[in-house]
Scaffold this motif. Structure first.
Motif, PDB file in Angstrom:
ATOM      1  N   UNK A  69     -12.329  38.534  24.392  1.00 17.67           N
ATOM      2  CA  UNK A  69     -13.222  39.820  24.768  1.00 17.67           C
ATOM      3  C   UNK A  69     -14.569  39.145  25.221  1.00 17.67           C
ATOM      4  N   UNK A  70     -15.080  40.045  26.164  1.00 25.13           N
ATOM      5  CA  UNK A  70     -16.712  39.946  26.340  1.00 25.13           C
ATOM      6  C   UNK A  70     -17.384  40.969  26.243  1.00 25.13           C
ATOM      7  N   UNK A  71     -18.632  41.010  26.466  1.00 27.10           N
ATOM      8  CA  UNK A  71     -19.577  41.872  26.133  1.00 27.10           C
ATOM      9  C   UNK A  71     -20.362  42.626  27.471  1.00 27.10           C
ATOM     10  N   UNK A  72     -20.358  43.781  27.752  1.00 23.37           N
ATOM     11  CA  UNK A  72     -21.020  44.208  28.957  1.00 23.37           C
ATOM     12  C   UNK A  72     -22.359  44.446  28.909  1.00 23.37           C
ATOM     13  N   UNK A  73     -22.750  44.647  27.708  1.00 18.22           N
ATOM     14  CA  UNK A  73     -24.191  44.689  27.205  1.00 18.22           C
ATOM     15  C   UNK A  73     -24.302  43.900  26.098  1.00 18.22           C
ATOM     16  N   UNK A  74     -25.726  43.618  25.969  1.00 13.53           N
ATOM     17  CA  UNK A  74     -26.088  42.515  24.643  1.00 13.53           C
ATOM     18  C   UNK A  74     -27.094  43.271  23.872  1.00 13.53           C
ATOM     19  N   UNK A  75     -26.857  43.709  22.620  1.00 17.50           N
ATOM     20  CA  UNK A  75     -27.951  44.391  21.836  1.00 17.50           C
ATOM     21  C   UNK A  75     -27.402  43.967  20.428  1.00 17.50           C
ATOM     22  N   UNK A  76     -27.976  45.047  19.357  1.00 13.09           N
ATOM     23  CA  UNK A  76     -27.719  44.672  17.905  1.00 13.09           C
ATOM     24  C   UNK A  76     -26.227  44.524  17.866  1.00 13.09           C
ATOM     25  N   UNK A  77     -25.696  43.462  17.035  1.00 10.53           N
ATOM     26  CA  UNK A  77     -24.267  43.458  16.750  1.00 10.53           C
ATOM     27  C   UNK A  77     -23.665  44.506  16.128  1.00 10.53           C
ATOM     28  N   UNK A  78     -24.466  45.640  15.407  1.00  8.06           N
ATOM     29  CA  UNK A  78     -24.013  46.560  14.632  1.00  8.06           C
ATOM     30  C   UNK A  78     -23.390  47.824  15.475  1.00  8.06           C
ATOM     31  N   UNK A  79     -23.882  47.729  16.960  1.00  7.94           N
ATOM     32  CA  UNK A  79     -23.553  48.813  17.686  1.00  7.94           C
ATOM     33  C   UNK A  79     -23.160  48.632  19.073  1.00  7.94           C
ATOM     34  N   UNK A  80     -22.823  47.098  19.336  1.00  9.53           N
ATOM     35  CA  UNK A  80     -22.398  46.600  20.552  1.00  9.53           C
ATOM     36  C   UNK A  80     -21.279  46.493  20.582  1.00  9.53           C
ATOM     37  N   UNK A  81     -20.333  46.963  21.510  1.00 11.18           N
ATOM     38  CA  UNK A  81     -18.831  46.813  21.569  1.00 11.18           C
ATOM     39  C   UNK A  81     -18.811  45.902  22.635  1.00 11.18           C
ATOM     40  N   UNK A  82     -17.486  45.328  22.374  1.00  5.74           N
ATOM     41  CA  UNK A  82     -16.722  44.418  23.120  1.00  5.74           C
ATOM     42  C   UNK A  82     -15.748  45.071  23.969  1.00  5.74           C
ATOM     43  N   UNK A  83     -15.274  44.429  25.165  1.00  3.48           N
ATOM     44  CA  UNK A  83     -14.051  44.741  25.976  1.00  3.48           C
ATOM     45  C   UNK A  83     -13.024  43.631  25.884  1.00  3.48           C
ATOM     46  N   UNK A  84     -11.838  44.161  25.957  1.00  3.31           N
ATOM     47  CA  UNK A  84     -10.953  43.103  26.154  1.00  3.31           C
ATOM     48  C   UNK A  84     -10.863  42.620  27.599  1.00  3.31           C
ATOM     49  N   UNK A  85     -10.882  41.429  27.882  1.00  3.55           N
ATOM     50  CA  UNK A  85     -11.171  40.835  29.368  1.00  3.55           C
ATOM     51  C   UNK A  85     -10.569  39.681  29.373  1.00  3.55           C
ATOM     52  N   UNK A  86     -10.341  39.061  30.758  1.00  2.00           N
ATOM     53  CA  UNK A  86      -9.988  37.796  31.150  1.00  2.00           C
ATOM     54  C   UNK A  86     -11.096  37.325  32.031  1.00  2.00           C
ATOM     55  N   UNK A  87     -12.213  37.742  31.994  1.00  2.00           N
ATOM     56  CA  UNK A  87     -13.242  37.438  33.251  1.00  2.00           C
ATOM     57  C   UNK A  87     -14.094  36.212  32.265  1.00  2.00           C
ATOM     58  N   UNK A  88     -13.725  35.080  33.090  1.00  2.00           N
ATOM     59  CA  UNK A  88     -14.416  33.869  32.316  1.00  2.00           C
ATOM     60  C   UNK A  88     -15.535  33.207  33.541  1.00  2.00           C
ATOM     61  N   UNK A  89     -15.560  34.029  34.757  1.00  2.00           N
ATOM     62  CA  UNK A  89     -16.664  33.719  35.649  1.00  2.00           C
ATOM     63  C   UNK A  89     -17.054  34.797  36.223  1.00  2.00           C
ATOM     64  N   UNK A  90     -18.391  34.603  36.946  1.00  2.00           N
ATOM     65  CA  UNK A  90     -19.240  35.588  37.421  1.00  2.00           C
ATOM     66  C   UNK A  90     -18.237  36.503  38.276  1.00  2.00           C
ATOM     67  N   UNK A  91     -17.542  35.629  39.292  1.00  2.00           N
ATOM     68  CA  UNK A  91     -16.664  36.118  40.115  1.00  2.00           C
ATOM     69  C   UNK A  91     -15.483  37.167  39.403  1.00  2.00           C
ATOM     70  N   UNK A  92     -15.183  36.604  38.381  1.00  2.00           N
ATOM     71  CA  UNK A  92     -14.220  37.507  37.600  1.00  2.00           C
ATOM     72  C   UNK A  92     -14.756  38.797  37.195  1.00  2.00           C
ATOM     73  N   UNK A  93     -16.137  38.722  36.470  1.00  2.00           N
ATOM     74  CA  UNK A  93     -16.814  39.800  36.065  1.00  2.00           C
ATOM     75  C   UNK A  93     -16.891  40.941  37.295  1.00  2.00           C
ATOM     76  N   UNK A  94     -17.478  40.500  38.498  1.00  2.00           N
ATOM     77  CA  UNK A  94     -17.508  41.424  39.414  1.00  2.00           C
ATOM     78  C   UNK A  94     -16.344  42.164  39.570  1.00  2.00           C
TER      79      UNK A  94
END
Length: 304
Positions: A246-271
């Motif tokens: 997984x990765x995170x699209x936002x970074x906040x408090x761990x209690x309310x920040x959800x992850x997304x299943x992802x294969x994006x390991x580089x900035x190009x992948x994220x874009x």
């Protein structure tokens, strides 16, 4: 260290110039500005833009981090490295201190979060240190309440925001006049989108916390969201943790920040992933789902 990469897409040059103009206006009009620093990509981008705006001088205002005590360790590690690298002043205020002082009451139960408690800690810090402008990384594309913000967004002496009583901003003229005790929230990247931010990060080769890239992590599902396993959040019946990439699209408090299943390991992948995503960036934030008007209600009270 300030990036020496010269290539930048033309439309990003326009957004960069606009943000730098707003940052310089803040310093010109306000006596004690501060940059609200969460450790996420938008606040990292703002720190980079502030470097560019005032180079070769140091950033002329401190960075303020409101620490819930439930942050991702990766966020805090990256924050400390970045502050040292850019030679900035960092001020940290803790939600735990607000709890200990009886200023806020901590929520109880497995769905408890400290995210909303940050408002009191933030307003106390702004009053204590007499900051008259708090620079934030909110963008209009994130959420409908944030779409109502001006670049210079007025807050009354209680730190509250009235979306129906905002000043016009014609021809890039920003009104920084205020009464004693009032302050402004300033949003230099209001017109940027999530894609703009990542393309700028790519073009300028700006380092980002590892949380933004796919990695193995224990997570569990709640209300359609994947929350990171942590000591700060309990399980409800039937919830079990499993390791996911997984990765995170936002970074906040761990209690309310959800992850997304992802294969994006580089900035190009994220874009590439964002290009095809059908979900909004803040769709991974549980705090926004507590009510239809959750974000606007928190902003009226003084939230980021």
């Amino acid at each position: 260290m300030l990036s020496t990469v010269n290539y930048l897409r033309p439309y990003l040059k326009q957004l960069e110039a606009e943000a730098i103009f707003v940052l310089r206006e803040v310093v010109a009009q306000c006596e004690r500005p501060v940059l609200l620093f969460s450790g996420g990509k938008d606040s990292i981008l703002l720190a980079h833009l502030a470097q560019r705006a005032f180079y070769p001088a140091r950033i002329p205002f401190p960075l303020l981090h409101i620490d819930t005590g439930h942050n991702f360790p990766e966020t805090l590690d990256f924050r400390d490295r970045l502050v040292k690298e850019i030679d900035a002043q960092l001020i940290v205020r803790f939600v735990q201190d607000s709890i200990d002082q009886g200023r806020v009451t901590e929520e109880k139960g497995p769905t408890a979060s400290r995210n909303g408690l940050q408002t009191v800690t933030l307003l106390d810090a702004l009053a204590e240190l007499k900051f008259d402008a708090a620079i934030g990384g909110a963008r209009r594309d994130e959420e409908k309440a944030r779409a109502k913000e001006r670049f210079f967004s007025h807050r009354d002496r209680f730190g509250q925001w009235d979306p129906k009583n905002q000043r016009p901003e014609l021809w890039n003229l920003y009104n920084g006049r205020k009464h004693p005790g009032e302050h402004f929230r300033v949003f230099p990247i209001s017109n940027w989108t999530e894609m703009d931010v990542w393309r700028y990060i790519h073009d300028k080769q700006i380092a980002m916390p590892s949380l933004y890239f796919a990695h193995w992590r224990p997570v569990f599902e709640r209300d359609g969201m994947l929350l990171a396993e942590s000591p700060y959040i309990g399980h409800l019946p039937g919830e079990t943790a499993r390791r996911q990439f997984v990765r995170f699209r936002t970074i906040g408090d761990m209690t309310c920040t959800g992850a997304v299943i992802s294969e994006a390991t580089t900035i190009e992948d994220v874009i590439s992933e964002i290009t095809t995503s059908r979900f909004t960036e803040r769709g991974t934030r549980a705090d926004d789902k507590r009510a239809e008007t959750a974000m606007e209600d928190r902003k009226r009270q003084g939230y980021f």
